[in-house]
Enzyme design. Structure first.
Site, PDB file in Angstrom:
ATOM      1  N   THR A  46      32.527  70.022  77.806  1.00  0.00           N
ATOM      2  CA  THR A  46      31.939  69.122  77.622  1.00  0.00           C
ATOM      3  C   THR A  46      31.521  67.508  79.040  1.00  0.00           C
ATOM      4  OG1 THR A  46      32.227  68.577  75.297  1.00  0.00           O
ATOM      5  CG2 THR A  46      32.433  66.769  76.067  1.00  0.00           C
ATOM      6  N   THR A  47      33.845  68.223  79.299  1.00  0.00           N
ATOM      7  CA  THR A  47      33.720  67.322  81.196  1.00  0.00           C
ATOM      8  C   THR A  47      32.667  67.835  81.639  1.00  0.00           C
ATOM      9  OG1 THR A  47      35.863  67.833  79.473  1.00  0.00           O
ATOM     10  CG2 THR A  47      35.523  67.306  82.158  1.00  0.00           C
ATOM     11  N   TYR A 109      25.909  66.222  65.727  1.00  0.00           N
ATOM     12  CA  TYR A 109      24.323  65.403  64.712  1.00  0.00           C
ATOM     13  C   TYR A 109      23.985  66.317  63.290  1.00  0.00           C
ATOM     14  CZ  TYR A 109      21.206  62.568  64.150  1.00  0.00           C
ATOM     15  OH  TYR A 109      19.519  61.313  64.174  1.00  0.00           O
ATOM     16  N   TYR A 135      34.400  76.050  69.436  1.00  0.00           N
ATOM     17  CA  TYR A 135      34.799  74.653  69.554  1.00  0.00           C
ATOM     18  C   TYR A 135      34.553  74.403  68.864  1.00  0.00           C
ATOM     19  CZ  TYR A 135      35.525  70.242  72.663  1.00  0.00           C
ATOM     20  OH  TYR A 135      35.575  69.478  73.198  1.00  0.00           O
ATOM     21  N   ARG A 140      32.981  64.471  68.698  1.00  0.00           N
ATOM     22  CA  ARG A 140      31.779  64.303  69.026  1.00  0.00           C
ATOM     23  C   ARG A 140      30.738  64.733  67.841  1.00  0.00           C
ATOM     24  NH1 ARG A 140      31.262  63.517  74.348  1.00  0.00           N
ATOM     25  NH2 ARG A 140      33.706  63.108  75.580  1.00  0.00           N
ATOM     26  N   LYS A 164      39.276  77.031  70.003  1.00  0.00           N
ATOM     27  CA  LYS A 164      39.654  75.908  70.809  1.00  0.00           C
ATOM     28  C   LYS A 164      39.411  74.296  69.768  1.00  0.00           C
ATOM     29  CE  LYS A 164      38.482  72.175  74.375  1.00  0.00           C
ATOM     30  NZ  LYS A 164      37.632  71.467  75.617  1.00  0.00           N
ATOM     31  N   ILE A 206      42.731  74.208  76.605  1.00  0.00           N
ATOM     32  CA  ILE A 206      41.281  74.046  77.485  1.00  0.00           C
ATOM     33  C   ILE A 206      41.214  72.417  78.014  1.00  0.00           C
ATOM     34  CG2 ILE A 206      38.843  74.102  77.744  1.00  0.00           C
ATOM     35  CD1 ILE A 206      38.352  76.778  75.895  1.00  0.00           C
TER      36      ILE A 206
END
Length: 293
Positions: A46-47, A109, A135, A140, A164, A206
């Site tokens: 994501t980052t 989503y 993850y 999100r 994660k 992470i």
């Protein structure tokens, strides 16, 4: 799987002023992390603003990251989608040389059921010989991977080696630690709670903060893993305000402002993200100067 114990850093993707990928700064960033003694690197999580990178850009970034890393640290590639068939297509086309695992966020989503999430990761596991890290980031994805689903996947698929966890739920962390296979790894997905998660049995994090302060953050995590929570707490408390500030206007705008201060890369991000405001950037710099003085 000790290679994933400690601090993994979810690398930002540096951009030039025209929005193109800044590979010179990416090289600086990778070397900055290695010099900062982190344990492994995550490319295009994501980052890394993976949502606004196209397929060819991703391939080039993965290949370049592996080239610059040159086997110095374990590497993880972030490959995710809310379309299971698309994830599998990307994995099959992924040039995995130099990489040790895939990190794949739960579908966003669509809001699948727990059975849908299980079948999604089952398909991913069966499509690759690489290790897979789950993850879970409900903030999100708008959907939680339950402790039961996590442990079911961990039990049923040998190459699903860890998760994660960014749910923020200590009840969920407790359940995973109680019910998971012994060698399955719980990894923190949130910088502010890494210390207490390790006290429960997590093997590390992470991190986003590690981009800017790799040495300080990885030192703290190593102290936690050694059981020296008193020494780790000192660093943890010192980093609280910096951590709050870098997420104040979203990720990775804040951490890129910090990296700009260090001369590692610029603070450009891709729309719909925007750079950190001048006021926030000043606050971040003030915190850095307190930490490193």
């Amino acid at each position: 799987m000790n290679k994933f114990h400690g601090t993994g850093v979810a690398l930002v993707t540096p951009f030039n002023a025209d929005g193109s990928v800044d590979y010179d700064s990416l090289k600086k960033l990778i070397n900055y992390q290695i010099d900062g003694k982190v344990e492994y690197l995550v490319s295009l999580g994501t980052t890394g603003e993976s949502a606004t990178l196209n397929k060819e850009e991703k391939k080039k970034i993965w290949a370049y990251t592996a080239e610059i890393n040159n086997g110095r640290l374990p590497l993880v590639a972030g490959i995710a989608s809310n379309n299971t068939a698309e994830v599998i297509e990307h994995i099959k086309g992924f040039e995995s040389e130099g990489y040790d695992a895939i990190l794949s966020a739960s579908p966003y989503y669509n809001k699948p059921t727990q059975e849908g999430i299980y079948q999604h990761y089952k398909a991913i596991s069966e499509s690759t010989d690489l290790s897979v890290l789950l993850y879970n980031v409900p903030g999100r994805t708008a959907s939680n991977v339950s402790a039961e689903t996590t442990c079911r996947l961990a039990t049923d698929f040998k190459n699903i080696i860890g998760t994660k966890e960014a749910s923020g739920s200590f009840d969920q962390f407790n359940q995973i630690m109680r019910d998971k296979p012994e060698d399955f790894m719980l990894i923190s997905g949130d910088d502010p709670v890494a210390l207490p998660m390790i006290s429960l049995g997590a093997v590390g994090i992470i991190s986003v903060v590690g981009n800017a302060l790799p040495l300080q953050f990885s030192d703290m995590i190593r102290l936690c893993l050694k059981g020296d929570f008193k020494a780790a707490q000192k660093i943890h408390l010192q980093l609280i305000e910096f951590t709050r500030l870098i997420f104040a206007e979203g990720n990775p705008a804040g951490v890129k402002a910090a990296l700009k201060y260090f001369g590692v890369c610029g603070d450009q991000v891709r729309l719909p993200l925007v750079p950190a405001s001048a006021g926030l950037s000043q606050q971040i710099i003030a915190q850095i100067e307190q930490i490193i003085k």
